[in-house]
Design a protein around this motif. Sequence first.
Motif, PDB file in Angstrom:
ATOM      1  N   LYS A   1       0.760  -1.414   0.096  1.00 38.71           N
ATOM      2  CA  LYS A   1      -0.084  -0.118   0.035  1.00 38.71           C
ATOM      3  C   LYS A   1       0.792   1.248   0.051  1.00 38.71           C
ATOM      4  O   LYS A   1       0.598   2.154   0.811  1.00 38.71           O
ATOM      5  CB  LYS A   1      -1.053   0.065   1.135  1.00 38.71           C
ATOM      6  CG  LYS A   1      -1.944  -1.121   1.160  1.00 38.71           C
ATOM      7  CD  LYS A   1      -3.047  -0.912   2.205  1.00 38.71           C
ATOM      8  CE  LYS A   1      -3.907  -2.278   2.156  1.00 38.71           C
ATOM      9  NZ  LYS A   1      -5.141  -2.293   3.394  1.00 38.71           N
TER      10      LYS A   1
ATOM     11  N   ASP B   1       1.632   4.713  -1.222  1.00 39.06           N
ATOM     12  CA  ASP B   1       0.790   6.024  -1.659  1.00 39.06           C
ATOM     13  C   ASP B   1       1.490   7.177  -1.967  1.00 39.06           C
ATOM     14  O   ASP B   1       2.655   7.448  -1.360  1.00 39.06           O
ATOM     15  CB  ASP B   1      -0.020   6.133  -0.579  1.00 39.06           C
ATOM     16  CG  ASP B   1      -1.563   6.708  -1.058  1.00 39.06           C
ATOM     17  OD1 ASP B   1      -1.436   6.928  -2.386  1.00 39.06           O
ATOM     18  OD2 ASP B   1      -2.578   6.611  -0.280  1.00 39.06           O
TER      19      ASP B   1
ATOM     20  N   TYR C   1      -2.630   1.420  -5.548  1.00 37.78           N
ATOM     21  CA  TYR C   1      -1.086   1.831  -4.873  1.00 37.78           C
ATOM     22  C   TYR C   1      -0.246   1.605  -5.750  1.00 37.78           C
ATOM     23  O   TYR C   1      -0.158   0.888  -7.004  1.00 37.78           O
ATOM     24  CB  TYR C   1      -1.101   0.775  -3.700  1.00 37.78           C
ATOM     25  CG  TYR C   1      -2.014   1.328  -2.529  1.00 37.78           C
ATOM     26  CD1 TYR C   1      -1.972   2.637  -1.863  1.00 37.78           C
ATOM     27  CD2 TYR C   1      -3.222   0.290  -2.096  1.00 37.78           C
ATOM     28  CE1 TYR C   1      -2.709   2.677  -0.770  1.00 37.78           C
ATOM     29  CE2 TYR C   1      -3.951   0.886  -0.926  1.00 37.78           C
ATOM     30  CZ  TYR C   1      -3.778   1.753  -0.439  1.00 37.78           C
ATOM     31  OH  TYR C   1      -4.570   2.220   0.583  1.00 37.78           O
TER      32      TYR C   1
END
Length: 286
Positions: free
Chosen positions: A124, A126, A262
């Motif tokens: 994840k 970002d 992501y």
Amino acid sequence: MKLLRVGTAGAGERPALLDAEGTLRDLSGLVDDIDGALLADDTALGRVRAAAEAGELPALDPAGLRVGPPVGRIGKVVCIGLNYHDHARETGAEPPSEPVVFLKAPDTVVGPYDTVLVPRDSVKTDWEVELAVVIGRTARYLDSAEEALAHVAGYAVAHDVSEREFQIERGGTWDKGKNCETFNPLGPWLVTADEVADPQGLPLKLWVNGELKQDGTTAEQIFSVGEVVRYLSRFMTLYPGDVINTGTPAGVAMGQPEPKPYLRAGDVVELEIEGLGRQRQELKDA
């Protein structure tokens, strides 16, 4: 002025200036570095400005020359979370009643075109385009936002890269998701405060693989730049050369529908703030 540092990472970055015609100029004959010591020295900054206006600075050939972070010897990077109304809405969070504060280690800071590394085991990673504030005068217990703005040396583009699983799902505070190596590209320039008429009127944009993801404005900030600096000065001393990342607008991967897009190795992120320049990073696996 647009101040920057060019050269090999960690070994030979030297101070430079981008003049009004877009020519890169060498500052190494005038100052040792773009750092807190310079930013706190009005006399030295005046010499730089005078030399630039007189056309006395030698030109540099930018071909093949790496651009590093525009500030060296950073003491601390202070970050503000959930500081845009639209970002709070997209994440389902209530707007905070006081600024959300966390720290990034200075060694997360890299140049605006350097590689960003996706951490091992990350699922994840970002993006977050942010306005960075660079302190120019020691700030302690400031009383007003107006007083706080007088302590700002300038502004830059920051990319507050974040790993959301590490940040939110692995226990403790946000630190684990914010301090991975290369997680704070900064620059290309430090634009001195006199060239930014209103820090609350700056458009911010970010693209992933050419697709526009973030398109916001600092007018959406919950806590203004001046208020953020004032507030922080009540809890910590801010020194010349310290950097404050002031939050991100809507459009991060975490706020998108499933499956959330992501970042992965091979992705290219580009980001810009009007008047402060543009960044570009290719992602690779750590």
